[in-house]
Design an enzyme around this catalytic site. Structure first.
Site, mmCIF file in Angstrom:
data_model
loop_
_atom_site.group_PDB
_atom_site.id
_atom_site.type_symbol
_atom_site.label_atom_id
_atom_site.label_comp_id
_atom_site.label_asym_id
_atom_site.label_seq_id
_atom_site.Cartn_x
_atom_site.Cartn_y
_atom_site.Cartn_z
ATOM 1 N N LYS A 72 -57.066 7.148 -39.007
ATOM 2 C CA LYS A 72 -57.718 8.293 -39.659
ATOM 3 C C LYS A 72 -58.666 9.067 -38.738
ATOM 4 O O LYS A 72 -58.870 10.259 -38.929
ATOM 5 C CB LYS A 72 -58.472 7.834 -40.907
ATOM 6 C CG LYS A 72 -57.561 7.499 -42.085
ATOM 7 C CD LYS A 72 -58.400 7.286 -43.326
ATOM 8 C CE LYS A 72 -57.564 6.818 -44.500
ATOM 9 N NZ LYS A 72 -58.358 6.765 -45.745
ATOM 10 N N ASN A 93 -56.548 12.219 -43.351
ATOM 11 C CA ASN A 93 -55.462 11.376 -43.870
ATOM 12 C C ASN A 93 -54.227 12.171 -44.270
ATOM 13 O O ASN A 93 -53.241 11.608 -44.724
ATOM 14 C CB ASN A 93 -55.940 10.507 -45.041
ATOM 15 C CG ASN A 93 -56.301 11.337 -46.255
ATOM 16 O OD1 ASN A 93 -56.323 12.550 -46.203
ATOM 17 N ND2 ASN A 93 -56.581 10.655 -47.345
ATOM 18 N N GLY A 134 -65.808 4.461 -45.990
ATOM 19 C CA GLY A 134 -64.933 5.622 -45.863
ATOM 20 C C GLY A 134 -64.747 6.382 -47.171
ATOM 21 O O GLY A 134 -64.812 7.617 -47.197
ATOM 22 N N ALA A 135 -64.515 5.655 -48.262
ATOM 23 C CA ALA A 135 -64.278 6.310 -49.551
ATOM 24 C C ALA A 135 -65.554 7.017 -50.018
ATOM 25 O O ALA A 135 -65.509 8.161 -50.476
ATOM 26 C CB ALA A 135 -63.821 5.291 -50.588
ATOM 27 N N GLY A 248 -59.561 4.848 -60.472
ATOM 28 C CA GLY A 248 -59.103 5.144 -59.117
ATOM 29 C C GLY A 248 -57.629 5.468 -59.022
ATOM 30 O O GLY A 248 -57.189 6.070 -58.037
HETATM 31 P P1 NDP Z 1 -65.118 0.399 -46.373
HETATM 32 O O1 NDP Z 1 -64.856 -0.952 -45.829
HETATM 33 O O2 NDP Z 1 -65.226 1.549 -45.454
HETATM 34 O O3 NDP Z 1 -66.490 0.353 -47.227
HETATM 35 C C1 NDP Z 1 -66.734 -0.643 -48.171
HETATM 36 C C2 NDP Z 1 -68.053 -0.376 -48.871
HETATM 37 O O4 NDP Z 1 -68.173 -1.320 -49.942
HETATM 38 C C3 NDP Z 1 -69.285 -0.564 -47.994
HETATM 39 O O5 NDP Z 1 -70.242 0.398 -48.319
HETATM 40 C C4 NDP Z 1 -69.787 -1.967 -48.379
HETATM 41 O O6 NDP Z 1 -71.180 -2.126 -48.290
HETATM 42 C C5 NDP Z 1 -69.420 -2.003 -49.833
HETATM 43 N N1 NDP Z 1 -69.256 -3.360 -50.355
HETATM 44 C C6 NDP Z 1 -68.260 -4.248 -50.085
HETATM 45 N N2 NDP Z 1 -68.445 -5.385 -50.763
HETATM 46 C C7 NDP Z 1 -69.602 -5.226 -51.476
HETATM 47 C C8 NDP Z 1 -70.337 -6.057 -52.368
HETATM 48 N N3 NDP Z 1 -69.925 -7.288 -52.689
HETATM 49 N N4 NDP Z 1 -71.466 -5.561 -52.927
HETATM 50 C C9 NDP Z 1 -71.897 -4.318 -52.623
HETATM 51 N N5 NDP Z 1 -71.249 -3.485 -51.778
HETATM 52 C C10 NDP Z 1 -70.110 -3.935 -51.215
HETATM 53 O O7 NDP Z 1 -63.983 0.651 -47.459
HETATM 54 P P2 NDP Z 1 -63.447 2.061 -48.018
HETATM 55 O O8 NDP Z 1 -64.618 2.911 -48.317
HETATM 56 O O9 NDP Z 1 -62.397 2.579 -47.147
HETATM 57 O O10 NDP Z 1 -62.734 1.615 -49.368
HETATM 58 C C11 NDP Z 1 -63.460 1.151 -50.475
HETATM 59 C C12 NDP Z 1 -62.535 1.042 -51.675
HETATM 60 O O11 NDP Z 1 -62.073 2.328 -52.036
HETATM 61 C C13 NDP Z 1 -61.282 0.205 -51.406
HETATM 62 O O12 NDP Z 1 -61.215 -0.802 -52.379
HETATM 63 C C14 NDP Z 1 -60.125 1.169 -51.586
HETATM 64 O O13 NDP Z 1 -59.067 0.575 -52.289
HETATM 65 C C15 NDP Z 1 -60.722 2.279 -52.404
HETATM 66 N N6 NDP Z 1 -60.124 3.590 -52.133
HETATM 67 C C16 NDP Z 1 -59.510 4.224 -53.161
HETATM 68 C C17 NDP Z 1 -58.940 5.449 -52.989
HETATM 69 C C18 NDP Z 1 -58.270 6.101 -54.142
HETATM 70 O O14 NDP Z 1 -57.659 7.150 -53.955
HETATM 71 N N7 NDP Z 1 -58.348 5.557 -55.338
HETATM 72 C C19 NDP Z 1 -58.985 6.143 -51.691
HETATM 73 C C20 NDP Z 1 -59.675 5.412 -50.675
HETATM 74 C C21 NDP Z 1 -60.214 4.182 -50.903
HETATM 75 P P3 NDP Z 1 -71.934 -2.531 -46.892
HETATM 76 O O15 NDP Z 1 -71.952 -1.280 -46.059
HETATM 77 O O16 NDP Z 1 -73.289 -2.921 -47.335
HETATM 78 O O17 NDP Z 1 -71.138 -3.636 -46.281
#
Ligand code: NDP
Length: 283
Positions: A72, A93, A134-135, A248
């Site tokens: 990406k 994307n 990212g999301a 989602g």
């Molecule tokens: P990233 O890995 O970039 O980010 C994950 C985020 O989630 C971080 O901010 C992280 O926090 C947080 N996180 C993870 N576990 C926990 C927890 N137990 N408690 C609190 N915060 C938590 O992932 P993406 O942003 O790329 O994706 C996130 C979700 O979005 C995925 O599940 C994906 O399936 C979904 N998605 C859906 C789309 C759609 O069209 N429906 C499109 C794109 C993504 P920290 O920074 O503190 O670690």
């Protein structure tokens, strides 16, 4: 007799790993349903092969392609022009090829805002976002560009949260602030819209982001990025409280619709795409 045309319009995806990416099923269902003579080819392409894959797509006259993990950001190097939000987000994307020129868009946030707009206009609204990955980045930027006034970023990792806050404040008219995520966090003051943009809930219908769900009130609109399962524990709790919700899966359907419109200048019929995803996600 009319001449047969055996030449398809080509589209596809470059990512790795990619065997579990359902976009090909979604897009081909849409093409068939709308009578578009196109194919979508799911290609296992990582960063090492990306440059050649892009050259190949251009040489073969592809209409465009999607990029996912790990491409990406890497794709930006090979693109001629970036859409406004893709530039701010720093990730692409969806790539459109026109007359040999490549344009990069980011549909993660656009799919969200469009799905949201079927129920609530983000313009003039306040948002709280759980997550800063990212999301969250795509949703925050796109919501800000669509006229959200205030955005609170709630994240465990402060540095990542603050980076997103700065990105919004430096590049959009929205006012962003950071809030540290303490266990059992009360959502207070209540925004108009609360979005779970963390990965909590993915493949786990019982996983709930660590917030005090008693702080949710019926005036709140609650959205979740998790496509599978679509009815997350958070959305079920929110619905119990009388909140309106968005899942989602709808966000993902809107991304497919945006692909089709970018590549073929046609409005997409979302129903066949939604059906494919619903079937895949509910087994
Ligand atoms: P990233 O890995 O970039 O980010 C994950 C985020 O989630 C971080 O901010 C992280 O926090 C947080 N996180 C993870 N576990 C926990 C927890 N137990 N408690 C609190 N915060 C938590 O992932 P993406 O942003 O790329 O994706 C996130 C979700 O979005 C995925 O599940 C994906 O399936 C979904 N998605 C859906 C789309 C759609 O069209 N429906 C499109 C794109 C993504 P920290 O920074 O503190 O670690």
């Amino acid at each position: 007799a009319e001449q047969e045309n055996f030449l398809s319009d080509l589209t596809g995806s470059f990512s790795s790993p990619c065997a579990e990416n359902p976009t090909v099923a979604v897009m081909e269902a849409a093409y068939q349903h709308q009578g578009i003579p196109a194919r979508y080819i799911n290609c296992d392409v990582g960063k090492e092969q990306l440059e050649q894959a892009v050259a190949g797509a251009k040489a073969m006259g592809w209409r465009g392609f999607n990029c996912s993990i790990p491409n990406k950001q890497a794709i930006i190097e090979y693109i001629d022009e970036l859409g406004t939000s893709a530039k701010v987000i720093g990730a692409v994307n969806c790539v459109i090829i026109r007359d040999g020129k490549l344009t990069g868009e980011n549909t993660d946030g656009k799919g969200f805002v469009e799905a949201l707009s079927e129920q609530i206009d983000v313009k003039g609204k306040t948002l709280a976002l759980l997550g800063a990955g990212g999301a969250a980045r795509a949703i925050a930027v796109e919501s800000a560009l669509a006229g959200a006034t205030e955005i609170t970023i709630i994240n465990r990792d402060k540095k990542k949260g603050q980076e997103l806050v700065d990105l919004i404040n430096d590049n959009t008219k929205a006012k962003a602030t950071f809030k540290a995520w303490t266990p059992g966090l009360r959502i207070d003051p209540l925004p108009d819209i609360l979005v779970n943009a963390t990965s909590v809930g993915l493949d786990d219908a019982d996983a709930l982001p660590d917030i005090d769900t008693e702080s949710l009130e019926s005036s709140l609109f609650v959205a979740d990025v998790i496509p599978n399962p679509p009815q997350t524990a958070l959305l079920r709790k929110a619905a119990d409280k009388g909140c309106r919700t968005l899942n989602g899966l709808n966000m993902l359907v809107n991304q497919g619709a945006l692909n089709l419109t970018y590549w073929f200048d046609k409005e997409a019929d979302k129903e066949p795409m939604r059906k494919v995803l619903q079937k895949l996600f509910t087994g």
